[in-house]
Design a protein around this motif. Sequence first.
Motif, short mmCIF file in Angstrom:
data_model
loop_
_atom_site.label_atom_id
_atom_site.label_comp_id
_atom_site.label_asym_id
_atom_site.label_seq_id
_atom_site.Cartn_x
_atom_site.Cartn_y
_atom_site.Cartn_z
N ALA A 36 0.82 -1.22 0.00
CA ALA A 36 0.00 0.00 0.00
C ALA A 36 0.85 1.26 0.00
O ALA A 36 0.47 2.27 -0.60
N HIS A 37 1.99 1.21 0.66
CA HIS A 37 2.85 2.39 0.72
C HIS A 37 3.29 2.85 -0.68
O HIS A 37 3.35 4.04 -0.97
N HIS A 38 3.59 1.87 -1.55
CA HIS A 38 4.01 2.19 -2.91
C HIS A 38 2.89 2.02 -3.94
O HIS A 38 3.12 2.17 -5.14
N GLU A 39 1.70 1.67 -3.45
CA GLU A 39 0.51 1.50 -4.30
C GLU A 39 0.72 0.44 -5.37
O GLU A 39 0.37 0.61 -6.54
N LEU A 40 1.31 -0.68 -4.97
CA LEU A 40 1.59 -1.80 -5.86
C LEU A 40 0.86 -3.05 -5.40
O LEU A 40 0.65 -3.25 -4.21
N VAL A 41 0.51 -3.89 -6.37
CA VAL A 41 -0.05 -5.20 -6.07
C VAL A 41 0.76 -6.21 -6.87
O VAL A 41 0.98 -6.05 -8.08
N TYR A 42 1.21 -7.25 -6.18
CA TYR A 42 1.98 -8.33 -6.80
C TYR A 42 1.05 -9.54 -6.91
O TYR A 42 0.47 -9.97 -5.92
N PHE A 43 0.92 -10.07 -8.10
CA PHE A 43 0.07 -11.24 -8.34
C PHE A 43 0.93 -12.44 -8.69
O PHE A 43 1.94 -12.30 -9.37
N GLU A 44 0.48 -13.62 -8.24
CA GLU A 44 1.10 -14.88 -8.62
C GLU A 44 0.01 -15.81 -9.10
O GLU A 44 -0.97 -16.05 -8.39
N LEU A 45 0.18 -16.33 -10.31
CA LEU A 45 -0.78 -17.25 -10.90
C LEU A 45 -0.06 -18.55 -11.22
O LEU A 45 0.93 -18.55 -11.95
N ASP A 46 -0.55 -19.65 -10.67
CA ASP A 46 0.03 -20.96 -11.00
C ASP A 46 -0.47 -21.42 -12.37
O ASP A 46 0.24 -22.05 -13.12
N ASP A 47 -1.71 -21.11 -12.65
CA ASP A 47 -2.35 -21.52 -13.91
C ASP A 47 -2.70 -20.27 -14.71
O ASP A 47 -3.49 -19.45 -14.25
N PRO A 48 -2.14 -20.11 -15.91
CA PRO A 48 -2.44 -18.91 -16.71
C PRO A 48 -3.92 -18.79 -17.08
O PRO A 48 -4.36 -17.71 -17.45
N GLU A 49 -4.67 -19.86 -16.97
CA GLU A 49 -6.09 -19.80 -17.31
C GLU A 49 -6.96 -19.41 -16.12
O GLU A 49 -8.17 -19.30 -16.24
N SER A 50 -6.35 -19.16 -14.95
CA SER A 50 -7.14 -18.76 -13.79
C SER A 50 -7.68 -17.34 -13.94
O SER A 50 -8.67 -16.98 -13.31
N ALA A 51 -7.04 -16.52 -14.78
CA ALA A 51 -7.53 -15.17 -15.08
C ALA A 51 -6.74 -14.60 -16.25
O ALA A 51 -5.57 -14.92 -16.44
#
Length: 78
Positions: A36-51
Amino acid sequence: MIEIEVYARGLRAESRLLELRGQMDLFPKIRYKVDAHHELVYFELDDPESASLKELMEVFTNIGLEPRLVGQVPETLR
């Protein structure tokens, strides 16, 4: 595993963080961490078809934020 980093100005506001959490409940297979301090969100997806990349960006636009992808788009999400 696919890693994506998104910058969203305005994410620091507590109300936006709560809204983000609500939006991410729709994607149970995606792990994410908020800086939140840097206004960033890190995402990790195991399956590229999840989104798709479009769906992830819509998470932010649905709560009134303008997302910006940091770095390159992973080949599997293009």
